[in-house]
Scaffold this active site. Structure first.
Site, PDB file in Angstrom:
ATOM      1  N   HIS A   1       0.970  -1.202   0.062  1.00  0.00           N
ATOM      2  CA  HIS A   1       0.051   0.122   0.007  1.00  0.00           C
ATOM      3  C   HIS A   1       0.862   1.024   0.115  1.00  0.00           C
ATOM      4  O   HIS A   1       1.979   1.284   0.596  1.00  0.00           O
ATOM      5  CB  HIS A   1      -0.898  -0.220   1.397  1.00  0.00           C
TER       6      HIS A   1
ATOM      7  N   ASP B   1       3.305  -4.513   7.957  1.00  0.00           N
ATOM      8  CA  ASP B   1       2.134  -3.634   7.986  1.00  0.00           C
ATOM      9  C   ASP B   1       0.895  -4.784   7.937  1.00  0.00           C
ATOM     10  O   ASP B   1       0.630  -5.535   7.048  1.00  0.00           O
ATOM     11  CB  ASP B   1       2.182  -2.971   6.543  1.00  0.00           C
TER      12      ASP B   1
ATOM     13  N   CYS C   1      -4.834   2.670  -3.400  1.00  0.00           N
ATOM     14  CA  CYS C   1      -3.549   3.132  -2.732  1.00  0.00           C
ATOM     15  C   CYS C   1      -2.301   2.067  -3.002  1.00  0.00           C
ATOM     16  O   CYS C   1      -1.509   2.079  -2.217  1.00  0.00           O
ATOM     17  CB  CYS C   1      -3.810   3.568  -1.562  1.00  0.00           C
TER      18      CYS C   1
ATOM     19  N   LYS D   1     -10.223  -0.949  10.826  1.00  0.00           N
ATOM     20  CA  LYS D   1     -10.208  -2.104   9.925  1.00  0.00           C
ATOM     21  C   LYS D   1     -10.504  -3.409  10.626  1.00  0.00           C
ATOM     22  O   LYS D   1     -10.517  -4.707  10.041  1.00  0.00           O
ATOM     23  CB  LYS D   1      -9.007  -2.453   9.015  1.00  0.00           C
TER      24      LYS D   1
ATOM     25  N   GLN E   1      -4.140  -5.431   7.014  1.00  0.00           N
ATOM     26  CA  GLN E   1      -5.483  -6.092   6.382  1.00  0.00           C
ATOM     27  C   GLN E   1      -5.186  -7.511   7.008  1.00  0.00           C
ATOM     28  O   GLN E   1      -5.824  -8.611   6.489  1.00  0.00           O
ATOM     29  CB  GLN E   1      -5.164  -6.506   4.811  1.00  0.00           C
TER      30      GLN E   1
END
Lengths: 429, 153
Positions: free
Chosen positions: A140, A223, A387, A249, A226
């Site tokens: 991202h 990261d 993104c 999220k 997700q």
């Protein structure tokens, strides 16, 4: 706070029923009251999840019953709010199995967590001019641009690990492990990589990659934006050095995120922002700073959001992350099979393992037109570059339509998606 | 007509599928590039102006959704033979209509063109898509105001 009704908590091993889960989220019933013939199909959890009633209630409870700033007042509301924030820190610690609550820094979101790392690492003993940082093509923009800024400001070398671009490979669209291994054989100080690619759902085998990086003495930042709402994440089992994610999220509020860091590494980082709350002693000559995590939490944070994230974590734990993972993989398998039956559809590759995301294009219909047509059927998807422009460029597309799944999705949502895609095709002729 | 059919009228779908004047123009006297960073749509507008400042050729290239392609296609057809001042009037009217405002009552000689562009008026029900319809016009204005001039792509 209300406890979750029995179908959720009573039978922890049974498969999830999206229809029952939907009842936990007021937005579905509220929307159904306005659109009784076309209930909302929400397939954009990758962008942000909807909020369960318990999260909304926790935020409301704070504002209505004990609102005050934290770490300042000696009166009981301030104490209660301060305690609630620290209880949220403990809830996050337990969710990701951090060794201590002191490993948990509250940020505004994944983006701030990554920016914090990229802004402070060059001023720490952990990274110096000429060192090398590796990212990947799956990232991202939030895990690309902060490192580019760091590269340009501090003369850090930045390298990019490619994805497997061979359409005949079973790992097409996944991280190219051989190429990554080669990159990591050269002197490298940090690997910053996604746990799960937001644009395609490509799952990255981070545990193996972290182990390989550590054999070369390379720090690893993950990261996890997700990942955390979709699988059990254990930062000690992963052995990662940093892990970042967002509250919104994981069924929590916007405005709060988490940076997990190994204790000695957080201690090695200088402050990111400065101001109130993060200091020990201030004079005009010199200021001394709090230890982590307070060192990184200058000023008044989004207290309600931090309180809300605890309710979100309780929701995740009541439903069960193993059940959520099984539920979403079932949805993805069904979606892949049903979508594949639509003529002219191209599903973006996601390597060997796909998390709860299916990204696709449909003939010559631009994803934004698809998004508008699906919206007319009250189906919410994401359309665009997600993104992740470099990743889409690698895959040879400028934009895709993306369906991403959450606890409240059910097979019938996918049926509605497919019917609406066929409607779009009929319109386009 | 539902909002959706009003948005995706046959004329819009026709121009999106078969955009007119979709080519670079090496003889262009004025050109400019438009880009929407939010959605990634891009358009390059090529204009050839005569000594009186009238458009003698209008072309475009780029990629984007049906709305932006159809808007660019209709625009290049409509601006042919117009002066910069007339184009400004057409754009003002178009922008007012697609953002839900009233038409600006352009002069009679432009009324037919303004009506033709009004095929895109359905976009007003979709605020997030208005930028798609307007992007080619911004590129056109940028080209006319000398954004980039000279021939070649």
């Amino acid at each position: 706070m209300d406890h979750l009704p029995s179908p959720l908590a009573s039978d922890a091993k049974s498969p999830l029923d999206g229809a029952i889960l939907k009842k936990q989220f007021p937005i579905f019933a509220n929307d159904a009251a306005k659109n009784p013939t076309k209930p909302l199909v929400y397939l954009d959890s990758g962008a942000s999840t909807q909020k369960p009633a318990t999260v909304i209630a926790a935020i409301r409870d704070f504002y209505e019953n004990y609102y005050a700033n934290i770490h300042r007042g000696v009166y009981r509301f301030s104490q209660r709010a301060s305690d609630a924030v620290e209880q949220s820190r403990v809830a996050v610690q337990k969710l990701i199995n951090a060794p201590s609550a002191d490993n948990i820094v509250f940020t505004s979101g994944t983006t701030e967590g990554l920016n914090l790392l990229a802004a402070t690492l060059p001023y720490s003993p952990l990274l110096k001019k000429g060192d090398r940082v590796v990212i990947s093509e799956l990232e991202h923009h939030a895990n690309i641009v902060p490192w580019q800024m760091m590269r340009d400001r501090h003369r850090i070398d930045l390298a990019v690990a490619p994805i497997d671009r061979n359409p005949d490979s079973d790992n097409y669209g996944g991280i190219d492990r051989d190429a990554l291994a080669k990159l990591l054989q050269k002197p490298t100080r940090l690997l910053a990589i996604t746990h799960s690619a937001n644009a395609t759902g490509a799952s990255v085998p981070v545990a193996e990659i972290i182990a390989a990086a550590h054999r070369h003495g390379i720090l690893v930042a993950i990261d996890g934006a997700q990942a955390v709402a979709h699988q059990r994440v254990d930062v000690q089992a992963l052995d990662c050095d940093f892990y970042v994610f967002s509250g919104h999220k994981i069924y929590g509020p916007t405005g709060v995120g988490v940076l997990y860091g190994r204790g000695e590494y957080l201690a090695a980082l200088p402050p990111y922002q400065t101001g109130g709350d993060m200091i020990e002693v201030v004079s005009f000559e010199k200021t001394s700073f709090q230890p982590p995590p307070q060192r990184f939490e200058a000023g008044t944070p989004d207290i309600a959001a931090i309180i809300g994230i605890k309710a979100a974590i309780e929701f995740l734990q009541a439903v069960g992350l193993a059940r959520i993972a099984a539920h979403e993989h079932g949805l993805v398998a069904y979606a892949l099979a049903e979508l594949a039956a639509i003529p002219e559809i191209t599903i973006m590759p996601a390597g060997r393992k796909r998390d709860g995301v299916v990204s696709f294009t449909l003939g010559k219909i631009h994803p934004h037109d698809l998004g508008t047509i699906l919206d007319d059927d009250n189906i919410a998807i994401r359309a665009g570059h997600h993104c992740a422009q470099p990743l889409l460029r690698c895959l040879g597309v400028a934009a895709t339509a993306r369906a991403s799944f959450g606890v409240y999705n059910e097979f019938s949502d996918i049926d509605r998606l497919c019917a609406s895609l066929r409607r779009a095709q009929a319109m386009w002729g | 007509m539902t909002d959706l059919r009003e948005l995706y009228q046959d004329i819009i779908l026709d121009h999106a599928r078969h955009p007119r004047n979709f080519a670079a123009n090496a003889q262009a006297t004025h050109q400019a590039h438009g880009h929407n960073p939010l959605c990634g749509d891009t358009v390059t507008v090529y204009l050839k102006l005569d000594d009186q400042g009238r458009v003698t050729a209008a072309n475009f290239q780029g990629h984007g959704c049906a709305i932006s392609l159809a808007s660019a296609s209709l625009m290049t057809e409509t601006v042919l033979g117009k002066t910069g001042a007339q184009i400004d009037e057409l754009f003002a009217d178009f922008q007012a209509r697609v953002t839900g405002g009233k038409d600006t009552a352009p002069p009679p000689e432009l009324a037919d063109d303004a009506e033709r562009l009004a095929a895109l008026v359905g976009v007003k029900a979709y605020p997030s898509r208005v930028k798609c319809a307007v992007l080619p016009w911004h590129a056109l204005q940028s080209a006319l105001s000398g954004g980039e001039s000279g021939g070649g792509a």
